[in-house]
Design a protein around this motif. Structure first.
Motif, PDB file in Angstrom:
ATOM      1  N   SER A 127      14.458  23.523  52.062  1.00 59.03           N
ATOM      2  CA  SER A 127      15.679  23.002  51.447  1.00 59.03           C
ATOM      3  C   SER A 127      15.756  21.496  51.644  1.00 59.03           C
ATOM      4  CB  SER A 127      16.898  23.681  52.082  1.00 59.03           C
ATOM      5  OG  SER A 127      18.092  23.306  51.436  1.00 59.03           O
ATOM      6  N   LYS A 146      14.497  25.416  47.665  1.00 52.03           N
ATOM      7  CA  LYS A 146      15.948  25.275  47.518  1.00 52.03           C
ATOM      8  C   LYS A 146      16.358  23.801  47.472  1.00 52.03           C
ATOM      9  CE  LYS A 146      20.273  26.445  49.896  1.00 52.03           C
ATOM     10  NZ  LYS A 146      20.856  26.810  51.214  1.00 52.03           N
ATOM     11  N   VAL A 163      18.998  20.920  46.833  1.00 51.87           N
ATOM     12  CA  VAL A 163      20.458  20.936  46.993  1.00 51.87           C
ATOM     13  C   VAL A 163      21.023  19.558  46.679  1.00 51.87           C
ATOM     14  CG1 VAL A 163      22.366  21.283  48.608  1.00 51.87           C
ATOM     15  CG2 VAL A 163      20.320  22.723  48.770  1.00 51.87           C
ATOM     16  N   CYS A 218      15.898  28.839  44.252  1.00 56.30           N
ATOM     17  CA  CYS A 218      17.368  28.801  44.290  1.00 56.30           C
ATOM     18  C   CYS A 218      17.864  27.689  43.371  1.00 56.30           C
ATOM     19  CB  CYS A 218      17.834  28.575  45.724  1.00 56.30           C
ATOM     20  SG  CYS A 218      19.620  28.675  45.943  1.00 56.30           S
ATOM     21  N   CYS A 241      23.503  25.416  45.135  1.00 55.30           N
ATOM     22  CA  CYS A 241      24.073  25.757  46.439  1.00 55.30           C
ATOM     23  C   CYS A 241      25.521  25.294  46.529  1.00 55.30           C
ATOM     24  CB  CYS A 241      23.255  25.107  47.549  1.00 55.30           C
ATOM     25  SG  CYS A 241      23.907  25.373  49.214  1.00 55.30           S
ATOM     26  N   GLU A 242      26.424  26.246  46.664  1.00 56.01           N
ATOM     27  CA  GLU A 242      27.833  25.965  46.964  1.00 56.01           C
ATOM     28  C   GLU A 242      28.466  24.983  45.969  1.00 56.01           C
ATOM     29  OE1 GLU A 242      27.588  24.534  50.945  1.00 56.01           O
ATOM     30  OE2 GLU A 242      26.939  26.437  51.771  1.00 56.01           O
ATOM     31  N   TYR A 278      21.057  32.173  43.294  1.00 56.06           N
ATOM     32  CA  TYR A 278      22.022  31.082  43.424  1.00 56.06           C
ATOM     33  C   TYR A 278      22.784  31.307  44.723  1.00 56.06           C
ATOM     34  CZ  TYR A 278      26.258  28.309  42.864  1.00 56.06           C
ATOM     35  OH  TYR A 278      27.293  27.428  43.087  1.00 56.06           O
ATOM     36  N   ASN A 279      23.040  30.225  45.472  1.00 58.23           N
ATOM     37  CA  ASN A 279      23.660  30.288  46.796  1.00 58.23           C
ATOM     38  C   ASN A 279      25.150  29.928  46.699  1.00 58.23           C
ATOM     39  OD1 ASN A 279      22.983  28.458  49.913  1.00 58.23           O
ATOM     40  ND2 ASN A 279      24.335  30.164  49.503  1.00 58.23           N
ATOM     41  N   SER A 297      26.347  31.812  51.383  1.00 51.29           N
ATOM     42  CA  SER A 297      26.503  31.094  52.646  1.00 51.29           C
ATOM     43  C   SER A 297      27.566  31.840  53.445  1.00 51.29           C
ATOM     44  CB  SER A 297      26.949  29.646  52.404  1.00 51.29           C
ATOM     45  OG  SER A 297      25.913  28.876  51.863  1.00 51.29           O
ATOM     46  N   GLU A 334      22.523  31.200  53.874  1.00 47.65           N
ATOM     47  CA  GLU A 334      22.905  30.395  55.027  1.00 47.65           C
ATOM     48  C   GLU A 334      23.786  31.242  55.928  1.00 47.65           C
ATOM     49  OE1 GLU A 334      24.525  26.527  54.272  1.00 47.65           O
ATOM     50  OE2 GLU A 334      23.143  26.123  52.619  1.00 47.65           O
TER      51      GLU A 334
END
Length: 318
Positions: free
Chosen positions: A44, A87, A89, A137, A140-141, A169-170, A191, A231
């Motif tokens: 990441s 990943k 981000v 991924c 993220c968020e 997808y995170n 997460s 996470e």
């Protein structure tokens, strides 16, 4: 434990800088991560935009990790027998959490941002495909963007043209319901910084997972996708399990590796045998390991050299 997919993983080298992945300490860190009995690693790294209201994501020739470095880390992980989730981000340089990236309803700004974001994701999706990453991924968020289903579905369709592995997808732990496009992905990632109702009682900490597990089971039954906790973790400080998402507690909390270890134990014992659960990527494993004898003085999320690492080793050996 989900029979389709089960990840025994850790996130590697978050916040790495230019040169870290190819350094002797970076290589040593990955080798030591492998010794925890992990079989997956999340590589990441940050993509840059100046402010949370900026519409351009860009490469910084002084700071950004190069493609060569990322490829080196991928190849090194594969040589060690690790599977990889790549990943990328987005991180605004103004320090605002990426979940606040939003442009109200200004259509032109959204278009500019998504065009830039899609270009970045497609670039790294091509790397993931060429170098055989087992998972990619796509975000993220990104809480304020998630309601824009059409744009995310379009991105997924474009990524699938260049990447043939598993897509995920995170989502943040409290916004999974806002994503209406899970059906287009292969894996749901969360997460999972879930608040514990005790900091010292393992039984109560296990019970703290009950209601969230029920929600995850409903999500699984709706979409029939494995759910992984992309996470999960907490710092090794007093009170950390009450607010596991709060990184800034490292500045005020007393060191307490016992509480961190209890958090790990509660998660493993609560989640391991759930049929919807696809595994962990613990947050996180530092690119430059502190001396082992200093682990007792480290208050970061890292489990290295702490009681939490022993718990990972025991469960990942199963």
């Amino acid at each position: 434990m989900n029979t389709e997919l089960f990840v025994k993983g850790i996130t590697y080298g978050w916040n790495s800088s230019r040169g870290d992945y190819k350094s002797e300490y970076g290589i040593d860190s990955m080798k030591t991560l492998k010794e925890t009995n992990s079989d997956w690693i999340a590589i990441s790294f940050s993509l840059i935009q100046d402010k949370f209201l900026s519409t351009k994501i860009y490469f910084d020739y002084e700071k950004s990790l190069t493609d060569s470095e990322i490829i080196y880390a991928i190849e090194n992980a594969h040589k060690m027998g690790l599977k990889i989730c790549l990943k990328p981000v987005v991180n605004p340089l103004d320090g605002v959490w990426r979940g606040f990236i939003s442009f109200s309803e200004v259509y032109e700004y959204w278009c500019e941002w998504y065009q830039s974001y899609n270009s970045a994701m497609l670039h790294y999706a091509e790397i993931a495909e060429q170098y055989h990453c087992e998972m990619f991924c796509i975000g993220c968020e990104m809480a304020m963007t998630e309601r824009r289903t059409e744009e995310w579905v379009h991105l997924i369709e474009q990524v699938r043209k260049v990447y043939k592995g598993r897509l995920t997808y995170n989502v943040n732990h409290d916004s999974y319901k806002s994503v209406k496009w899970w059906e287009y992905l292969d894996i749901i990632s969360v997460s999972a910084y879930i608040e514990m109702k005790s900091t010292t009682d393992l039984d109560i900490m296990r019970d703290s997972w009950i209601s969230y597990k029920e929600e995850m089971k409903k999500l699984y039954d709706t979409y029939h996708k494995p759910i992984i906790f992309m996470e999960i973790g907490c710092i090794s400080g007093t009170g950390c399990s009450k607010e596991p998402w709060k990184y800034d507690l490292i500045n005020t909390a007393p060191i307490n590796e016992d509480e961190q270890a209890l958090y790990y134990s509660a998660a493993f014992e609560s989640l391991w045998n759930e049929d919807w659960f696809g595994g962990f990527f613990w947050w996180d494993w530092p690119i430059k390991l502190y001396p082992l004898e200093e682990a007792k003085n480290d208050i970061s999320y890292s489990p290295y050299g702490k009681k939490a690492e022993k718990i990972i080793r025991e469960w990942y050996s199963k």
